[in-house]
Design a protein around this motif. Structure first.
Motif, PDB file in Angstrom:
ATOM      1  N   ILE A   1      -1.042   4.372   1.335  1.00  0.00           N
ATOM      2  CA  ILE A   1       0.345   4.601   0.913  1.00  0.00           C
ATOM      3  C   ILE A   1       1.208   4.713   2.163  1.00  0.00           C
ATOM      4  CG2 ILE A   1       1.886   6.202  -0.274  1.00  0.00           C
ATOM      5  CD1 ILE A   1      -0.501   7.014  -2.013  1.00  0.00           C
ATOM      6  N   GLU A   2       2.247   3.887   2.250  1.00  0.00           N
ATOM      7  CA  GLU A   2       3.052   3.835   3.469  1.00  0.00           C
ATOM      8  C   GLU A   2       4.412   4.511   3.318  1.00  0.00           C
ATOM      9  OE1 GLU A   2       3.305  -0.304   4.288  1.00  0.00           O
ATOM     10  OE2 GLU A   2       1.270  -0.448   5.084  1.00  0.00           O
ATOM     11  N   ASN A   3       4.937   4.620   2.117  1.00  0.00           N
ATOM     12  CA  ASN A   3       6.323   5.052   1.940  1.00  0.00           C
ATOM     13  C   ASN A   3       6.454   6.389   1.225  1.00  0.00           C
ATOM     14  OD1 ASN A   3       7.322   2.651   3.123  1.00  0.00           O
ATOM     15  ND2 ASN A   3       6.890   1.576   1.213  1.00  0.00           N
ATOM     16  N   VAL A   4       5.379   7.166   1.171  1.00  0.00           N
ATOM     17  CA  VAL A   4       5.415   8.503   0.586  1.00  0.00           C
ATOM     18  C   VAL A   4       4.795   9.464   1.587  1.00  0.00           C
ATOM     19  CG1 VAL A   4       4.678   9.970  -1.331  1.00  0.00           C
ATOM     20  CG2 VAL A   4       5.219   7.572  -1.749  1.00  0.00           C
ATOM     21  N   VAL A   5       5.490  10.589   1.858  1.00  0.00           N
ATOM     22  CA  VAL A   5       4.977  11.580   2.809  1.00  0.00           C
ATOM     23  C   VAL A   5       5.156  12.978   2.224  1.00  0.00           C
ATOM     24  CG1 VAL A   5       5.490  10.155   4.836  1.00  0.00           C
ATOM     25  CG2 VAL A   5       7.201  11.777   4.002  1.00  0.00           C
TER      26      VAL A   5
ATOM     27  N   ASN B   1       6.792  16.423   2.488  1.00  0.00           N
ATOM     28  CA  ASN B   1       8.087  16.759   3.070  1.00  0.00           C
ATOM     29  C   ASN B   1       8.306  18.259   3.218  1.00  0.00           C
ATOM     30  OD1 ASN B   1      10.695  15.640   3.978  1.00  0.00           O
ATOM     31  ND2 ASN B   1      11.540  16.854   2.289  1.00  0.00           N
TER      32      ASN B   1
END
Length: 269
Positions: A247-251, A253
């Protein structure tokens, strides 16, 4: 005596008095986690495990002459190979100590796909085959090559008694050392660009992949498994398993770990 993987006699010797009844069966376990059986008894164990990717078993007479043996490539989980008549086949069920089950149904090799490869990395090169069908497929007698010329078609014959399960994957090590195991091929991959082809037993191409210069320690392959889209898998190489991407676009936070009522521990994406 009986030897696992080694064609030399004397690895494990049957205890004195061991016998098989006429038309009977004798089960010998190959469990390296248990001690070897040195004296007579109903439980016989060699204490040598069988390699499920490339293995062999050899039976020798009392003076060390080879009496019988079987050699095999990649095997399937919880399915055995055995004699059906005079031929070795993949069986439909395991049957230690009793007559062999019938041979299982097999899928068509034409459905196989070259699914993922690593041509530039810290370890050996490798690639995998994927079976998209609902049946096991026999790989024995097929050919693998990175030389697409007519002369290169038979570069690496896949060993007899090699299989890939339904919806499963099998990894081949491309190190140019086929003597290291039947899951090793006699060519390596070029990280600057190469091709891999799978041929049928009559040398008809089944599947071919072409790739250019590779990223170091990054595999490439089909996305999804068996599909037509070819992508890189940075950080998610999966030899012998399903292809996936990170998964590249979810972190993460925000995180609350030390909480008191009425709040509850939580993470925020």
């Amino acid at each position: 005596s009986l030897s696992i993987d080694s064609p030399e006699p004397g690895q494990w010797t049957f205890p004195a008095g061991t016998s098989i009844a006429g038309q009977g069966f004798l089960v010998v376990w190959c469990d390296s986690a248990m001690p070897a059986t040195l004296a007579g008894g109903p439980f016989l164990n060699t204490s040598h495990s069988i390699d499920g990717d490339s293995g062999a078993a050899y039976l020798f007479d009392a003076v060390g002459h080879l009496a019988n043996g079987v050699e095999f490539g990649p095997q399937l989980d919880n399915l055995s190979i055995g004699r059906v008549g005079s031929d070795w086949r993949l069986l439909s069920a395991i049957s230690p100590g009793s007559a062999n089950a019938s041979a299982t149904s097999l899928g068509a090799a034409s459905a196989l796909r070259l699914n993922e490869w690593m041509a530039s990395g810290t370890g050996d090169d490798w690639f995998e085959l994927y079976n998209p069908t609902a049946l096991p497929i026999d790989l024995g007698g097929l050919y693998l090559s990175d030389d697409l010329s007519q002369a290169g078609a038979t570069l690496h014959p896949i060993a007899p008694l090699s299989f890939v399960g339904p919806g499963q994957w099998v990894k081949f090590v491309a190190d140019g050392q086929p003597d290291a195991g039947r899951n090793h091929v006699n060519f390596s991959l070029d990280g600057d660009g190469d091709s891999i082809r799978l041929y049928s037993g009559i040398l008809a191409p089944i599947d071919t992949v072409y790739f250019g210069r590779q990223q170091f320690n990054v595999s490439e392959g089909r996305w999804p498994d068996g599909g037509t889209n070819m992508v890189a898998f940075p950080g998610s190489a999966s030899p012998g398993a399903s292809n996936y991407r990170l998964i590249e676009n979810v972190v993460f936070n925000e995180l609350l770990a030390h909480n008191a009522a009425p709040l509850e521990a939580a993470v925020e994406l």
